[in-house]
Design an enzyme around this catalytic site. Sequence first.
Site, PDB file in Angstrom:
ATOM      1  N   HIS A  64      45.033  57.622  10.085  1.00 14.36           N
ATOM      2  CA  HIS A  64      44.579  56.265  10.398  1.00 14.36           C
ATOM      3  C   HIS A  64      43.349  56.370  11.300  1.00 14.36           C
ATOM      4  O   HIS A  64      43.413  56.967  12.385  1.00 14.36           O
ATOM      5  CB  HIS A  64      45.693  55.489  11.100  1.00 14.36           C
ATOM      6  CG  HIS A  64      45.452  54.022  11.118  1.00 14.36           C
ATOM      7  ND1 HIS A  64      45.727  53.203  10.043  1.00 14.36           N
ATOM      8  CD2 HIS A  64      44.932  53.232  12.079  1.00 14.36           C
ATOM      9  CE1 HIS A  64      45.396  51.960  10.358  1.00 14.36           C
ATOM     10  NE2 HIS A  64      44.912  51.950  11.582  1.00 14.36           N
ATOM     11  N   ALA A  65      42.227  55.774  10.868  1.00 17.35           N
ATOM     12  CA  ALA A  65      40.963  55.951  11.588  1.00 17.35           C
ATOM     13  C   ALA A  65      41.078  55.472  13.027  1.00 17.35           C
ATOM     14  O   ALA A  65      41.832  54.548  13.333  1.00 17.35           O
ATOM     15  CB  ALA A  65      39.862  55.159  10.874  1.00 17.35           C
ATOM     16  N   HIS A 121      32.950  49.963  11.820  1.00 16.78           N
ATOM     17  CA  HIS A 121      33.957  49.401  12.721  1.00 16.78           C
ATOM     18  C   HIS A 121      34.255  50.379  13.859  1.00 16.78           C
ATOM     19  O   HIS A 121      34.219  50.023  15.035  1.00 16.78           O
ATOM     20  CB  HIS A 121      35.241  49.093  11.951  1.00 16.78           C
ATOM     21  CG  HIS A 121      36.305  48.547  12.843  1.00 16.78           C
ATOM     22  ND1 HIS A 121      36.529  47.199  12.995  1.00 16.78           N
ATOM     23  CD2 HIS A 121      37.172  49.166  13.671  1.00 16.78           C
ATOM     24  CE1 HIS A 121      37.502  47.017  13.870  1.00 16.78           C
ATOM     25  NE2 HIS A 121      37.911  48.198  14.295  1.00 16.78           N
ATOM     26  N   GLU A 122      34.484  51.638  13.488  1.00 17.63           N
ATOM     27  CA  GLU A 122      34.825  52.636  14.515  1.00 17.63           C
ATOM     28  C   GLU A 122      33.635  52.894  15.436  1.00 17.63           C
ATOM     29  O   GLU A 122      33.779  52.998  16.648  1.00 17.63           O
ATOM     30  CB  GLU A 122      35.256  53.951  13.866  1.00 17.63           C
ATOM     31  CG  GLU A 122      36.506  53.871  13.012  1.00 17.63           C
ATOM     32  CD  GLU A 122      37.652  53.161  13.705  1.00 17.63           C
ATOM     33  OE1 GLU A 122      38.445  52.501  13.021  1.00 17.63           O
ATOM     34  OE2 GLU A 122      37.741  53.226  14.953  1.00 17.63           O
ATOM     35  N   HIS A 147      33.334  50.526  18.223  1.00 16.89           N
ATOM     36  CA  HIS A 147      34.108  50.839  19.431  1.00 16.89           C
ATOM     37  C   HIS A 147      33.316  51.824  20.307  1.00 16.89           C
ATOM     38  O   HIS A 147      33.213  51.636  21.531  1.00 16.89           O
ATOM     39  CB  HIS A 147      35.444  51.480  19.050  1.00 16.89           C
ATOM     40  CG  HIS A 147      36.438  50.526  18.483  1.00 16.89           C
ATOM     41  ND1 HIS A 147      36.861  49.395  19.135  1.00 16.89           N
ATOM     42  CD2 HIS A 147      37.110  50.536  17.299  1.00 16.89           C
ATOM     43  CE1 HIS A 147      37.747  48.754  18.401  1.00 16.89           C
ATOM     44  NE2 HIS A 147      37.918  49.416  17.277  1.00 16.89           N
ATOM     45  N   GLU A 184      37.264  44.690  18.842  1.00 16.70           N
ATOM     46  CA  GLU A 184      37.426  44.802  17.384  1.00 16.70           C
ATOM     47  C   GLU A 184      36.285  44.141  16.621  1.00 16.70           C
ATOM     48  O   GLU A 184      36.091  44.398  15.437  1.00 16.70           O
ATOM     49  CB  GLU A 184      38.752  44.171  16.960  1.00 16.70           C
ATOM     50  CG  GLU A 184      39.979  44.841  17.548  1.00 16.70           C
ATOM     51  CD  GLU A 184      39.976  46.346  17.347  1.00 16.70           C
ATOM     52  OE1 GLU A 184      40.583  47.057  18.157  1.00 16.70           O
ATOM     53  OE2 GLU A 184      39.335  46.827  16.389  1.00 16.70           O
ATOM     54  N   HIS A 224      50.463  49.972  12.714  1.00 14.22           N
ATOM     55  CA  HIS A 224      50.430  49.432  14.077  1.00 14.22           C
ATOM     56  C   HIS A 224      51.802  49.192  14.664  1.00 14.22           C
ATOM     57  O   HIS A 224      51.916  49.029  15.881  1.00 14.22           O
ATOM     58  CB  HIS A 224      49.611  48.141  14.086  1.00 14.22           C
ATOM     59  CG  HIS A 224      48.191  48.372  13.692  1.00 14.22           C
ATOM     60  ND1 HIS A 224      47.860  48.714  12.396  1.00 14.22           N
ATOM     61  CD2 HIS A 224      47.041  48.379  14.384  1.00 14.22           C
ATOM     62  CE1 HIS A 224      46.552  48.903  12.329  1.00 14.22           C
ATOM     63  NE2 HIS A 224      46.028  48.714  13.512  1.00 14.22           N
ATOM     64  N   TYR A 258      42.971  41.539  16.072  1.00 12.32           N
ATOM     65  CA  TYR A 258      42.218  41.496  14.819  1.00 12.32           C
ATOM     66  C   TYR A 258      42.047  40.066  14.333  1.00 12.32           C
ATOM     67  O   TYR A 258      40.998  39.698  13.809  1.00 12.32           O
ATOM     68  CB  TYR A 258      42.910  42.354  13.767  1.00 12.32           C
ATOM     69  CG  TYR A 258      42.991  43.806  14.162  1.00 12.32           C
ATOM     70  CD1 TYR A 258      44.216  44.395  14.460  1.00 12.32           C
ATOM     71  CD2 TYR A 258      41.846  44.582  14.270  1.00 12.32           C
ATOM     72  CE1 TYR A 258      44.289  45.727  14.844  1.00 12.32           C
ATOM     73  CE2 TYR A 258      41.912  45.915  14.654  1.00 12.32           C
ATOM     74  CZ  TYR A 258      43.135  46.486  14.940  1.00 12.32           C
ATOM     75  OH  TYR A 258      43.205  47.806  15.334  1.00 12.32           O
TER      76      TYR A 258
HETATM   77  C1  LIG Z   1      42.306  55.503  20.597  1.00 12.86           C
HETATM   78  C2  LIG Z   1      42.398  54.225  19.868  1.00 12.86           C
HETATM   79  O1  LIG Z   1      43.440  53.836  19.382  1.00 12.86           O
HETATM   80  N1  LIG Z   1      41.257  53.495  19.760  1.00 12.86           N
HETATM   81  C3  LIG Z   1      41.247  52.214  19.066  1.00 12.86           C
HETATM   82  C4  LIG Z   1      39.976  51.458  19.424  1.00 12.86           C
HETATM   83  C5  LIG Z   1      40.068  50.963  20.859  1.00 12.86           C
HETATM   84  O2  LIG Z   1      41.010  50.206  21.133  1.00 12.86           O
HETATM   85  O3  LIG Z   1      39.199  51.340  21.679  1.00 12.86           O
HETATM   86  C6  LIG Z   1      41.244  52.486  17.558  1.00 12.86           C
HETATM   87  O4  LIG Z   1      40.394  53.198  17.101  1.00 12.86           O
HETATM   88  N2  LIG Z   1      42.189  51.864  16.789  1.00 12.86           N
HETATM   89  C7  LIG Z   1      42.321  52.171  15.360  1.00 12.86           C
HETATM   90  C8  LIG Z   1      41.995  50.972  14.462  1.00 12.86           C
HETATM   91  C9  LIG Z   1      41.728  51.487  13.047  1.00 12.86           C
HETATM   92  C10 LIG Z   1      41.516  50.414  11.953  1.00 12.86           C
HETATM   93  C11 LIG Z   1      42.612  49.376  11.939  1.00 12.86           C
HETATM   94  O5  LIG Z   1      43.751  49.665  12.249  1.00 12.86           O
HETATM   95  N3  LIG Z   1      42.273  48.140  11.488  1.00 12.86           N
HETATM   96  C12 LIG Z   1      43.330  47.143  11.246  1.00 12.86           C
HETATM   97  C13 LIG Z   1      42.746  45.735  11.004  1.00 12.86           C
HETATM   98  C14 LIG Z   1      41.393  45.720  10.415  1.00 12.86           C
HETATM   99  C15 LIG Z   1      41.234  45.751   9.026  1.00 12.86           C
HETATM  100  C16 LIG Z   1      39.957  45.684   8.472  1.00 12.86           C
HETATM  101  C17 LIG Z   1      38.833  45.596   9.327  1.00 12.86           C
HETATM  102  O6  LIG Z   1      37.579  45.504   8.816  1.00 12.86           O
HETATM  103  C18 LIG Z   1      39.000  45.601  10.705  1.00 12.86           C
HETATM  104  C19 LIG Z   1      40.279  45.657  11.248  1.00 12.86           C
HETATM  105  C20 LIG Z   1      44.136  47.550  10.003  1.00 12.86           C
HETATM  106  O7  LIG Z   1      43.682  48.472   9.307  1.00 12.86           O
HETATM  107  O8  LIG Z   1      45.190  46.947   9.780  1.00 12.86           O
HETATM  108  C21 LIG Z   1      41.530  51.107  10.591  1.00 12.86           C
HETATM  109  C22 LIG Z   1      40.305  50.679   9.845  1.00 12.86           C
HETATM  110  C23 LIG Z   1      39.589  49.655  10.661  1.00 12.86           C
HETATM  111  C24 LIG Z   1      40.148  49.770  12.062  1.00 12.86           C
HETATM  112  C25 LIG Z   1      40.765  50.265  15.011  1.00 12.86           C
HETATM  113  O9  LIG Z   1      39.680  50.853  15.008  1.00 12.86           O
HETATM  114  O10 LIG Z   1      40.916  49.089  15.425  1.00 12.86           O
HETATM  115 ZN   LIG Z   2      39.065  48.607  15.880  1.00  9.86          ZN
END
Ligand SMILES: CC(=O)N[C@@H](CC(=O)O)C(=O)NC[C@H](CC1(C(=O)N[C@@H](Cc2ccc(O)cc2)C(=O)O)CCCC1)C(=O)O
Ligand SMILES: [Zn+2]
Length: 619
Positions: free
Chosen positions: A347-348, A377-378, A381, A405, A507, A517
């Site tokens: 998971h990214a 997206h990443e 951050h 986000e 999550h 989100y």
């Molecule tokens: C160390 C740590 O944990 N760091 C935090 C960042 C921080 O808090 O500093 C972090 O990297 N969280 C991971 C998480 C990953 C992703 C995610 O989970 N996305 C949601 C919802 C969504 C879906 C589509 C979209 O376009 C945007 C969001 C899902 O996939 O359901 C997967 C792909 C996209 C973002 C993230 O980057 O938010």
């Molecule tokens: Zn994010």
Amino acid sequence: DISAKYVSGDNPDEAEGFEFLQTYDKRASQECYLSVLSNWAYATNLTEENKQNLLERSLVYAEFQKEAWKNATSFAWKQFKNPSTRRLFKFLSILGTAALPTEKLKELNEISASMEDTYSTSKICPYSLQVVITDESENLDDDKSSSEEENCTLSLEPDITRILKKSQNYDELAYVWKAWRDSSGKKIRKRYERFVELSNDAARLNGFADMGEMWRESYESDTFLEDLENLWKQLLPLYENLHAYVRRKLISKYGNDKIRPDGPIPAHLLGNMWAQDWAGVQEFTEPYPGKPSLDVTPQMVEQNMTALDMFNISEEFFSSLGLKEMPPPFWEHSVIEKPTDREIVCHASAWDFCNGKDYRIKQCTDITMQDLITVHHEMGHIEYYLQYADQPSLFREGANPGFHEAVGDVLALSVSTPKHLKAISLLNEIADDPEGDINYLYSIALDKISFLPFGYLMDLWRWGIFSGNTSVEEMNTKWWELRLKYQGVCPPVKRTEEDFDPGAKYHIPGNTPYIRYFVSFVIQFQFHKALCEAAGHEGPLYKCDIYQSKEAGKLLSQVLQLGSSKPWTEAMKIMTGGKTNKMDAAPIIEYFDPLIQWLKEQNKNYTLGWTSNDPTICP
Ligand SMILES: CC(=O)N[C@@H](CC(=O)O)C(=O)NC[C@H](CC1(C(=O)N[C@@H](Cc2ccc(O)cc2)C(=O)O)CCCC1)C(=O)O
Ligand SMILES: [Zn+2]
């Protein structure tokens, strides 16, 4: 470091408090670095040894936090004159799970690490093998040799994700959908129930009613829940119209014996494991077929694009706005491709190592347009981490989690425009006409509008569990009630309390709050509108591309540098040039307006919405 601007008032206690904060800040950054490093080591190599190291390091970090908390709460900080000093102490006064007695904290961390491990290493068998591995190992045909299980190596990323996008076989999709839930969510139900108990113990030790209330603290608003409900009421018409149109298209594809014209959509047909974005159905549902495709994946593959190319494209967008580039350690330590020699959390994620130098992304990057968006997206951050790096450690957070986000997604709204994709030669030709525009808006709606109910219900469900409104005996039933009510989707196979479908979404075992989100998907359009105005864009909002606009970059940077040093309402005011300090659905509605009018026209002789008398199985 804390610069002179935090100099205390005349209160001697405050001067001492200020000294304490300076010492704390240095130690906090060091302890944070060690904690994040052990977390990273485990996430990028899921071995027992790395898990033990992480668990030990987490206890050391908790001791440091408890020590700091005891010192901080010995000050009468609420009387301090300097608002920033008061704010720093306010943040310090919430200890979090470190408030638990050591034994309970150990158990909580152990459960957390093991749920993450189960989820990240879950595999399923290919449809061709028709073998579903569950705890009871109820293999359909017992004499299947164990070698069958060795062929059962399909993981969520990229294998199962690709199948859900590509397959249009109703039964194969239903099989994969069920097999994933059997191998992930079902396996963690018991652990999650204990996890909720321990989380609530921690929340109460921090003076909160339950963990949900502690999570909502990050939004510093006592109207947060009603604000969310109001946003949803404004956005429901957009979602209902998209849902009705897509349902009709799916009926013509799969037959009206599979989907009722006034019923929910079977959750496995929408191109995504959780039906949270519907990009996967773009191909065969788009309004005007035959136009140049907006999904540039084929071009990316044809150009032999690599994950590194994708990261460079993204960084170039940020620097074109005058924002910060990725520092050398980023390129040195990030993991941007799935390793073949070990298990990792695919998971990214983006990581801040708290030392002002080390920032990383971990992503099992697939060469697809969706993953190009995820890279942005990443990197959003990382950009936020870089922008607030000079704040005290306690202010090195987003103005609220939704802000964090939204950063990358705002830039991705510009990157996704046909104009931009052509400019970076990922699109050869664009249909620059009203029908092409509708197709474009439709493709963005399949990402953004389809997500809204899922983004909302995830924590509606979890807050319900934490508060006890939902008892542990009815967790799965409640999940599917919410999935029906908000998303209008249904499970293709019967669900019971033997299952634990929320646990099949990262999550939940990952214990990452999710309402961030939903907030992001609303405010990113407020940000987009504000940045487009700063960039001098004229014309419809959905055609705006802020690429190379230093003015847009300056405005964004002004907001990001604040970190969490000011309440997010002040950051919102700066972003919108004083227009508002609230979450506002008007910009997202403005952005999609041409599509909404088109969908209303298409739907005028059809039923909007859905009914079902059993949320636990498709009618
Ligand atoms: C160390 C740590 O944990 N760091 C935090 C960042 C921080 O808090 O500093 C972090 O990297 N969280 C991971 C998480 C990953 C992703 C995610 O989970 N996305 C949601 C919802 C969504 C879906 C589509 C979209 O376009 C945007 C969001 C899902 O996939 O359901 C997967 C792909 C996209 C973002 C993230 O980057 O938010
Ligand atoms: Zn994010």
